[in-house]
Design an enzyme around this catalytic site. Structure first.
Site, short mmCIF file in Angstrom:
data_model
loop_
_atom_site.label_atom_id
_atom_site.label_comp_id
_atom_site.label_asym_id
_atom_site.label_seq_id
_atom_site.Cartn_x
_atom_site.Cartn_y
_atom_site.Cartn_z
N HIS A 448 0.82 -1.22 0.00
CA HIS A 448 0.00 0.00 0.00
C HIS A 448 0.85 1.27 0.00
CE1 HIS A 448 -3.66 -2.23 0.45
NE2 HIS A 448 -3.36 -2.70 1.66
N ASP A 485 -2.87 -10.61 -2.11
CA ASP A 485 -3.41 -10.09 -0.85
C ASP A 485 -4.89 -9.79 -1.03
OD1 ASP A 485 -2.14 -8.69 1.85
OD2 ASP A 485 -3.97 -7.69 1.18
N HIS A 487 -6.45 -7.30 -0.10
CA HIS A 487 -6.58 -5.88 -0.44
C HIS A 487 -5.78 -5.57 -1.70
CE1 HIS A 487 -6.87 -6.16 4.04
NE2 HIS A 487 -7.95 -5.42 3.81
N ASP A 572 -4.44 -12.87 3.82
CA ASP A 572 -5.66 -12.43 4.48
C ASP A 572 -6.93 -12.72 3.69
OD1 ASP A 572 -4.60 -10.65 2.67
OD2 ASP A 572 -4.70 -8.89 3.98
#
Length: 634
Positions: A448, A485, A487, A572
């Protein structure tokens, strides 16, 4: 005999009770006797077809197979059970064999296409566990389904059960093929040594299985790159059983007696003694392994097919048993303190290390010591003023950087620089040929992090720094980044959005944090088409990810033809993760790893470095990393 819809049984094989679809059970080896028995095994002579680097073939269906050369070997044993004798020389033609036993994930991908095989018959459930409680006829039908799915001619006649060995489709191995593959040029009772002293390193059996099946492909492979030839589940062979067949069997490509009520099982199982796992041990006259009436969950299979024409479309790589998987970790990564209630906490790494130790994987990894990343390579991704701001903010004491979801402590800057440097050290080791691939258990995560801003637990973009390092230091011009991931990696996408030398692929939950990653975001300018997003809705599971990797990632990677592969390995999307909303199992992480690893092997000699991102259920993270690392080690 019929393995299709209805059923007449020929050649004296008894007709069994038909199921809902009227299947006839050909494999009587698991239903007629409860007398305790164990299988046996013993010597072999070095095959003149032995090779030091057998070829691994990635089929169009995504299964890894080993191309075994034609050769001769001494089959059977004069020192084992009576049905193993006499030891006799036979030859086999070249053939392909699955590297591992058919898993429940592989079964599910095809069995749903058949009313006869729909559902998972296994007692012990798990996508990366071998499928078991499989009768011989079920295995044969699966082979036909797999053949049709890949446009090959099925081997089995579903009315008679006869096998067409001239067909190019999948079938079960003959006993001779199975033993030849198991021995891998060896002469002893086991392919790795004359005795069973090191069996725990190569097999799941009664001494280490925990009374259940275990993930396929986690133990050491044999010299030809095949997994679980000893133990885990006993494997069906194509041959009918004949206790005296070896006395009269042909010397070239023996295929078992013409008559017989049962089929042969080979290889030992999770409930077998070490003696039952020997290379020459057979099961046939008495059903199953151990207590046959209760041990069908110890029976599975793997597929073979005749060697394809050299001009066939399958792509091959060489098996390199001499190179290990690297592992980057240091206690320095525990010094990035985020607070007791924060999900991105030091315990994530201790859970990973503890699990790798318990699973026996840590000892198989090549430890790589991290270093601090050189500032010139960090500055190739991040604005120098931002890097200095990170340093000063951390030095000022605990607090938050740019947003309240990104806490920092006094040590956080040094930890972040060491996390990026650990990934660079792994890249160096791969490029030098000291290891074949690596997993980096580092924190804080990075995908990120933007060029000038911290975000989403991330300070420095470890994978992006590594991509620029690969290009600048090692002159590998084209880098593929695979981000799984839960996200979207908005930072990585932004850094390379206009760059045609870095292909960024992300599969992620959407709509979800950080709100980027739509299919419409494909890059800009020269980078148009070099960003590929595959957003999936909450609740997506193994089959959804499997489809994306096979139908979206693989073709795109083939077109890009990378010189190096990096993975933003967030875990995740696991079904137990408290932040994500996906339903992935640990077994699917292994499958995704194999696909990405195969891409690296086909395009850039296996050069791959995986870097930890998210994953916040400690157990789910440990399960997933164990599966991921196990697949990297294969």
């Amino acid at each position: 005999m019929r393995i299709g819809r209805s059923g007449l049984v020929q050649r004296g094989i008894p007709r069994a009770r038909a199921g809902a679809a009227g299947l006839v059970l050909l494999a009587m080896a698991v239903s007629t006797s409860c007398r305790k028995t164990e299988t046996a095994a013993k010597p072999a002579r070095e095959s003149n077809g032995a090779v030091s680097q057998p070829q691994i073939v990635a089929t169009s269906g995504g299964i890894e197979m080993v191309l075994l050369p034609a050769g001769r070997f001494a089959m059977g044993s004069d020192r084992g059970e009576a049905d193993e004798a006499p030891r006799h020389e036979v030859s086999v033609d070249a053939f392909l064999m699955d590297r591992r036993e058919v898993t429940q994930a592989a079964w599910a991908g095809l069995a749903s296409q058949s009313e006869f095989l729909a559902g998972d018959p296994s007692h012990f459930k798990g996508a990366d566990l071998p499928v078991e409680m499989v009768r011989w006829d079920m295995a044969a039908l699966y082979c036909n389904l797999r053949s049709r799915a890949e446009g090959l001619k099925p081997c089995y006649n579903e009315d008679s059960g006869e096998c067409d060995f001239a067909a190019d489709g999948y079938r079960l191995p003959t006993e001779a093929e199975w033993e030849y593959a198991c021995r891998a040029g060896s002469e002893g009772d086991f392919d790795f040594a004359p005795d069973a002293r090191d069996l725990k390193s190569y097999a799941w059996f009664a001494g280490n299985s925990g009374k259940k099946t275990c993930p396929a492909g986690r133990k050491k492979p044999n010299a030809w790159g095949l997994f679980d030839m000893h133990g885990n589940v006993a494997e069906w062979c194509n041959d009918r059983y004949g206790d005296t067949y070896y006395r009269t069997s042909p010397a070239a490509n023996p295929r078992g007696p013409a008559e017989g009520k049962r089929f042969v099982l080979r290889g030992g199982a999770w409930n077998s003694t070490a003696d039952a796992c020997r290379s020459t041990r057979r099961a046939g006259e008495d059903p199953g392994f151990a207590d046959a009436c209760f041990s069908r969950d110890a029976i599975g299979f793997r597929c073979v097919r005749r060697a394809p024409d050299p001009a066939a479309s399958e792509r091959t790589v060489h098996y390199r048993p001499d190179r290990r998987t690297g592992f980057v970790y240091s206690d320095v990564y525990l010094s990035h303190k985020t607070g007791e209630s924060h999900p991105e906490r030091p315990e994530r790494l201790t859970a990973i290390v503890d699990r790798l130790k318990t699973a026996g994987l840590l000892e198989r990894l090549q430890t790589i010591a991290p270093r601090k990343a050189e500032m010139s390579f960090v500055a190739a991704v991040h604005d120098a003023r931002y890097v200095e701001r990170v340093r000063q903010h951390c030095a000022a004491g605990p607090g938050w950087l740019d947003s309240r979801d990104t806490p920092v402590a006094n040590e956080s800057y040094d930890v972040a620089i060491s996390a990026a440097g650990g990934v660079l050290a792994a890249v160096d080791a791969v490029m030098a040929g000291r290891i074949r691939n690596a997993f980096c258990a580092v924190r804080p995560p990075g995908h990120h992090a933007l060029p000038d801003r911290a975000m989403g637990f991330c300070l420095l973009n470890n994978v992006a720094i590594a991509a620029r390092y690969v290009q600048a230091k090692h002159q590998a011009p084209k880098v593929l980044i695979v981000d799984w991931d839960v996200h979207h990696g908005n930072g990585t996408q932004a850094i390379f959005y206009r760059d045609p030398t870095v292909f960024y692929f992300s599969v992620h939950q959407a709509p979800f944090y950080p709100g980027t990653g739509s299919e419409a975001q494909r890059g800009e300018g020269d980078g148009l088409g070099y960003t590929l997003n595959a957003p999936l809705p909450a609740g997506s599971g193994d089959e959804d990810y499997r489809r994306v990797f096979r139908e979206v990632l693989e073709p795109a990677a083939r077109r890009f033809d990378p010189d190096f592969v990096l993975v933003s390995a967030g875990f995740d999307a696991h079904e137990d993760d408290p932040l994500g909303g996906m339903r992935l199992t640990a077994g699917q992480y292994a499958e995704m790893t194999r696909i990405v690893k195969r891409i690296a092997e086909e395009h850039c000699e296996g050069r791959l470095v995986s870097v930890l991102e998210g994953g916040y259920s400690l157990r789910g993270l440990a399960d997933s990393v164990e599966a991921h690392v196990g697949a990297l080690l294969e």
